[in-house]
Design a protein around this motif. Structure first.
Motif, PDB file in Angstrom:
ATOM      1  N   SER A  59       0.899  -1.163   0.000  1.00 48.27           N
ATOM      2  CA  SER A  59       0.000   0.000   0.000  1.00 48.27           C
ATOM      3  C   SER A  59       0.931   1.204   0.000  1.00 48.27           C
ATOM      4  N   PRO A  60       0.476   2.345  -0.547  1.00 48.18           N
ATOM      5  CA  PRO A  60       1.399   3.481  -0.671  1.00 48.18           C
ATOM      6  C   PRO A  60       1.998   3.889   0.670  1.00 48.18           C
ATOM      7  N   MET A  61       3.284   4.244   0.645  1.00 50.66           N
ATOM      8  CA  MET A  61       3.904   4.842   1.831  1.00 50.66           C
ATOM      9  C   MET A  61       3.667   6.343   1.716  1.00 50.66           C
ATOM     10  N   MET A  62       2.801   6.837   2.577  1.00 54.37           N
ATOM     11  CA  MET A  62       2.325   8.208   2.397  1.00 54.37           C
ATOM     12  C   MET A  62       3.190   9.241   3.104  1.00 54.37           C
ATOM     13  N   SER A  63       2.948  10.498   2.722  1.00 60.73           N
ATOM     14  CA  SER A  63       3.577  11.607   3.443  1.00 60.73           C
ATOM     15  C   SER A  63       2.643  12.021   4.573  1.00 60.73           C
ATOM     16  N   ILE A  64       3.151  12.811   5.470  1.00 60.24           N
ATOM     17  CA  ILE A  64       2.310  13.349   6.540  1.00 60.24           C
ATOM     18  C   ILE A  64       2.222  14.856   6.346  1.00 60.24           C
ATOM     19  N   TYR A  65       1.015  15.378   6.384  1.00 59.53           N
ATOM     20  CA  TYR A  65       0.867  16.830   6.247  1.00 59.53           C
ATOM     21  C   TYR A  65       1.410  17.535   7.480  1.00 59.53           C
ATOM     22  N   ASP A  66       2.082  18.645   7.236  1.00 60.08           N
ATOM     23  CA  ASP A  66       2.681  19.410   8.333  1.00 60.08           C
ATOM     24  C   ASP A  66       1.739  20.479   8.856  1.00 60.08           C
ATOM     25  N   VAL A  67       1.780  20.715  10.143  1.00 59.36           N
ATOM     26  CA  VAL A  67       1.200  21.942  10.704  1.00 59.36           C
ATOM     27  C   VAL A  67       2.280  22.589  11.568  1.00 59.36           C
ATOM     28  N   PHE A  68       2.191  23.905  11.699  1.00 61.79           N
ATOM     29  CA  PHE A  68       3.239  24.624  12.407  1.00 61.79           C
ATOM     30  C   PHE A  68       2.709  25.377  13.616  1.00 61.79           C
ATOM     31  N   GLU A  69       1.397  25.603  13.639  1.00 63.57           N
ATOM     32  CA  GLU A  69       0.820  26.409  14.721  1.00 63.57           C
ATOM     33  C   GLU A  69      -0.281  25.613  15.409  1.00 63.57           C
ATOM     34  N   GLU A  70      -0.467  25.949  16.681  1.00 65.14           N
ATOM     35  CA  GLU A  70      -1.526  25.321  17.464  1.00 65.14           C
ATOM     36  C   GLU A  70      -2.894  25.506  16.805  1.00 65.14           C
ATOM     37  N   THR A  71      -3.103  26.699  16.251  1.00 65.06           N
ATOM     38  CA  THR A  71      -4.411  26.991  15.654  1.00 65.06           C
ATOM     39  C   THR A  71      -4.697  26.072  14.474  1.00 65.06           C
ATOM     40  N   GLU A  72      -3.636  25.769  13.703  1.00 65.18           N
ATOM     41  CA  GLU A  72      -3.821  24.872  12.559  1.00 65.18           C
ATOM     42  C   GLU A  72      -4.243  23.486  13.038  1.00 65.18           C
ATOM     43  N   LEU A  73      -3.674  23.085  14.179  1.00 65.50           N
ATOM     44  CA  LEU A  73      -3.968  21.771  14.724  1.00 65.50           C
ATOM     45  C   LEU A  73      -5.423  21.717  15.206  1.00 65.50           C
ATOM     46  N   LYS A  74      -5.860  22.818  15.803  1.00 62.25           N
ATOM     47  CA  LYS A  74      -7.246  22.874  16.285  1.00 62.25           C
ATOM     48  C   LYS A  74      -8.231  22.873  15.109  1.00 62.25           C
ATOM     49  N   ASP A  75      -7.863  23.591  14.049  1.00 60.97           N
ATOM     50  CA  ASP A  75      -8.696  23.573  12.844  1.00 60.97           C
ATOM     51  C   ASP A  75      -8.821  22.153  12.306  1.00 60.97           C
ATOM     52  N   TRP A  76      -7.691  21.464  12.347  1.00 62.37           N
ATOM     53  CA  TRP A  76      -7.659  20.077  11.870  1.00 62.37           C
ATOM     54  C   TRP A  76      -8.633  19.218  12.681  1.00 62.37           C
ATOM     55  N   GLU A  77      -8.579  19.338  14.012  1.00 59.52           N
ATOM     56  CA  GLU A  77      -9.477  18.547  14.854  1.00 59.52           C
ATOM     57  C   GLU A  77     -10.947  18.867  14.564  1.00 59.52           C
ATOM     58  N   ASN A  78     -11.228  20.169  14.379  1.00 65.79           N
ATOM     59  CA  ASN A  78     -12.614  20.553  14.075  1.00 65.79           C
ATOM     60  C   ASN A  78     -13.099  19.907  12.786  1.00 65.79           C
ATOM     61  N   GLN A  79     -12.183  19.843  11.819  1.00 69.55           N
ATOM     62  CA  GLN A  79     -12.531  19.237  10.542  1.00 69.55           C
ATOM     63  C   GLN A  79     -12.812  17.742  10.725  1.00 69.55           C
ATOM     64  N   LEU A  80     -11.970  17.079  11.509  1.00 73.28           N
ATOM     65  CA  LEU A  80     -12.157  15.646  11.779  1.00 73.28           C
ATOM     66  C   LEU A  80     -13.503  15.405  12.452  1.00 73.28           C
ATOM     67  N   LYS A  81     -13.801  16.243  13.445  1.00 76.10           N
ATOM     68  CA  LYS A  81     -15.051  16.067  14.188  1.00 76.10           C
ATOM     69  C   LYS A  81     -16.246  16.226  13.267  1.00 76.10           C
ATOM     70  N   LYS A  82     -16.146  17.212  12.384  1.00 82.48           N
ATOM     71  CA  LYS A  82     -17.254  17.474  11.464  1.00 82.48           C
ATOM     72  C   LYS A  82     -17.525  16.238  10.597  1.00 82.48           C
ATOM     73  N   ILE A  83     -16.443  15.664  10.064  1.00 84.01           N
ATOM     74  CA  ILE A  83     -16.587  14.494   9.198  1.00 84.01           C
ATOM     75  C   ILE A  83     -17.193  13.330   9.975  1.00 84.01           C
ATOM     76  N   LEU A  84     -16.690  13.121  11.198  1.00 89.20           N
ATOM     77  CA  LEU A  84     -17.170  11.984  11.984  1.00 89.20           C
ATOM     78  C   LEU A  84     -18.612  12.193  12.451  1.00 89.20           C
ATOM     79  N   ILE A  85     -18.941  13.427  12.786  1.00 92.40           N
ATOM     80  CA  ILE A  85     -20.323  13.700  13.202  1.00 92.40           C
ATOM     81  C   ILE A  85     -21.278  13.468  12.036  1.00 92.40           C
TER      82      ILE A  85
END
Ligand SMILES: [Zn+2]
Length: 715
Positions: free
Chosen positions: A90-116
């Protein structure tokens, strides 16, 4: 995904932008090749990331220039011809980078939205791992034996480097047989445990992990290379990559690489990612002991902050944390986006380097008349601080760095050390860059400069240049003048040398980020300084005149001058609110008019007149207007309740300082003197009044307590 707030020059036109994009692409491709194929990059990851970020930003803002061959459009890495190619399960993937706490929080919000939306979310927990800076590998075991190891390559096809990997001691050649109890302890049920044991004895197991060169080994090898007069290894990751892609396995063996597993590809029906790490450990692989289960994102962020500070202690290069959604059941729902999974992010540590443009070099005169250069940069964020300037020390340093105006320079800040330019990217030059010239005239006083043969320093020939300016600044901030706390001679000197202040008006435009780039300035001291400067923007006319440091104008003369000017102003319907209002009043006057002022003779009058007529000072007053210096004038003469009354203050007071009391007296038209004489009307005696009180009593001067005095001035 963009880390540094790299400000793209707004003056760039479309053809400049296109040229810059093309230059960036060439540079990125060159480094991509050097890095992934030759394993020999000459720039740091931080610089490389900066270049990529700038390219992506420019392309996003100018999408017409995006081409399918742009390095922004593909993942780096091509398999070398010297090894057999092997396709990944299976493909060996890259990992997307984040540099700021806010980006990480945005990421979590996006995950929650998809799962909800999928109707499944209860709560997100995470597994936080150190992100090793090495080479990603896939290892395949058949019937429990190591049969194939491959590099990541382009993600789909890698290179078969099995023989070389066999030399790494941390890679077991045979998988360990865990006991059932051990498997149950990490949460496997009976069925799952049996499944694991079965796959070990007769089946295929794939794990993925990172081959790294420990820092101790890296240092030892380089020491040896130096002693043997051989080329040294650029950095541990290049060294690891180069070691694995040796045609001679004996060389790989001599490099003492280490290996840590971070993923089990074979599906054992495990419920979470943490269990995968634990299982890898039971199967005989090394797993990072620092990794940690996190109940929520806040805990994962704490993990990041902790290791950002302590990364030196882990013994290998580590440029961030990988934060992974722990629940494996969510992974398929969250899926893959482009070249990487949505269920994990690499939260990078603040990089010690950034690239930006050198806009200008300003020169500042020092104590000995030597001119020192400061680089003015396009503001760039570096370890949380925006850097807009940095010292270049002297002309030799400019020559050594070989930099020109307009160059893309590399700025480095290690720990609390002040940032410095360590080099530039030659291939990004356009031919428009300008040579940094030695100043022919002093930028402070305009006098001629001199560069003596055999000396590195250029000097201002005006011997008083520095002294006059510094004296003016010190006088302005002193207690009897603008009275700004926290600006002692040493600090003024430092601000001056950094090129932050050329005159008193510059004190009011100091910026937090500029101050933070100076040695010894911390968040708290910077805030205190800015507050105390801002708090002293208003002063009486007398104080303002005194603070200007006009020759022969002391505190008392300034008061007389104030009274006189206020009179002229009201007679001509002028209000004095801002510094240049004084010019309006003086324009009604001839120098002879000043002779009649108390305390002012011909010499003083001429000095005052000359000061206010000088072009240099007129522009200074305008500058003081623009930084919002306010002059307080008691327009209503009836308020001058203390007019003609003279005071001497002694001892200490409870409700105000002696200087504040003096200000009050003067603002109300009174005089505050230092020594008691027959002319003194009142002595205000505070606590521990001494000889002045004795003298006043002897001369029969009226004595006031602090309370009496406060009553008198209406407080
Ligand atoms: Zn000068």
């Amino acid at each position: 995904m963009v880390a540094e707030e790299h400000v793209i020059n707004e003056n760039m036109n479309k053809s400049d932008i296109k040229a810059r994009i093309e230059k960036l692409r060439e540079e990125i491709e060159r480094h991509n090749y050097a890095y992934h194929v030759l394993d020999a990059s000459d720039i740091s990851d931080a610089v490389f990331d900066n270049l990529k970020n700038e390219l992506v930003k420019l392309e996003n803002a100018n999408p017409e220039f995006i081409t399918p061959t742009s390095p922004s459009q593909r993942v780096g890495g091509q398999p070398l011809d010297k090894f057999e190619k092997t396709k990944h399960s299976s493909p060996m993937m890259s990992i997307y980078d984040v540099f700021e706490e806010t980006e990480l929080k945005d990421w979590e919000n996006q995950l929650k939205k998809i799962l909800i939306e999928a109707g499944i979310l209860a709560k997100l927990d995470y597994y936080a791992e150190l992100k090793m800076d090495g080479l990603a590998m896939s290892l395949i075991y058949k019937n429990g034996e190591f049969v194939r190891g491959a590099t990541r390559g382009d993600g789909k096809i890698g290179e078969n480097v099995t023989n070389n990997l066999r030399t790494i001691k941390a890679i077991p050649l045979k998988i360990r047989q865990p006991k059932i109890e051990e498997l149950e302890k990490i949460g496997l049920n009976e069925q799952q445990s049996v499944n694991v044991l079965q796959k070990i004895s007769e089946g295929e197991i794939e794990v993925r992990g990172e081959a790294i060169m420990p820092l101790s080994v890296f240092e030892k090898l380089n020491k040896q290379a130096l002693a043997d007069n051989k080329a040294i290894l650029a950095n541990p990751r290049n060294a690891a990559a180069g070691s694995i892609r040796q045609l001679d396995s004996r060389v790989t063996a001599s490099r003492q690489l280490d290996f840590y597993v971070y993923d089990i590809i074979t599906d054992f029906g495990l419920l979470n990612h943490e269990a995968e790490h634990k299982l890898a450990g039971l199967l005989g692989f090394k797993v990072l002991t620092q990794n940690k289960y996190c109940h929520d994102l806040t805990e994962a962020i704490k993990f990041h902050h902790h290791w950002e500070k302590s990364r030196q202690s882990v013994g290998f290069d580590c440029d961030g944390c990988v934060i992974v959604v722990n629940n494996l059941g969510y992974w398929p729902k969250l899926g893959i986006v482009g070249k990487g999974p949505r269920y994990m992010r690499a939260y990078k540590f603040a990089a010690p380097q950034a690239v930006t443009k050198l806009k200008e070099v300003v020169w500042q005169v020092g104590r000995t008349g030597v001119l020192t250069p400061t680089a003015i940069l396009e503001p760039v964020k570096l370890q949380g601080v925006t850097i807009g300037r940095t010292t270049l020390h002297n002309y030799d340093e400019i020559k050594r760095l070989d930099i020109k105006l307009g160059d893309t320079v590399i700025v480095e800040r290690a720990g609390d050390v002040i940032p410095k330019i360590i080099g530039f990217l030659k291939d990004l030059r356009t031919g428009q860059e300008k040579i940094i010239e030695l100043p022919k005239f002093c930028p402070v006083c305009g006098s001629k400069t001199e560069l003596k043969a055999g000396e590195v320093a250029v000097r201002c020939l005006n011997k008083n240049c520095y002294a006059v300016k510094m004296r003016g600044l010190r006088h302005w901030v002193s207690k009897g003048a603008a009275n700004i706390e926290g600006l002692g001679p040493k600090i003024l000197e430092q601000l001056w040398q950094a090129g932050l202040i050329k005159d008193i008006a510059d004190l009011y435009t100091l910026k937090k980020d500029d101050l933070l780039s100076l040695e010894g300035f911390r968040e708290k001291s910077v805030n205190n300084l800015l507050v105390s400067v801002a708090a002293k923007k208003e002063m009486s006319l007398a104080k303002f005149i005194y603070a200007l440091g006009i020759r022969h104008v002391g505190e008392e003369t300034a008061i007389s001058l104030q009274d006189y000017l206020v009179g002229v102003a009201s007679a001509n319907n002028i209000t004095i609110n801002i510094p240049t209002d004084i010019l309006k009043v003086i324009n009604y006057q001839k120098v002879e008019d000043f002779f009649e002022i108390d305390d002012v003779g011909e010499v003083v009058a001429k000095s005052i007149f000359k000061w206010f007529k000088s072009e240099e000072h007129i522009s200074l007053l305008k500058k003081l207007d623009s930084v919002k210096i306010k002059i307080l004038v008691n327009k209503d003469n009836q308020n001058l309740v203390l007019k003609g009354i003279s005071f001497v203050l002694t001892g200490s007071f409870e409700s105000l300082s002696r200087n504040e009391a003096k200000d009050k007296i003067r603002l109300l038209g009174g005089q505050a003197s230092e020594s008691v004489s027959k002319k003194t009307d009142y002595l205000v005696a505070g606590h521990e009044a001494g000889s002045k009180l004795a003298k006043a009593l002897k001369l029969g001067v009226k004595i006031l307590t602090e309370q009496d005095f406060l009553k008198m001035i209406g407080l």
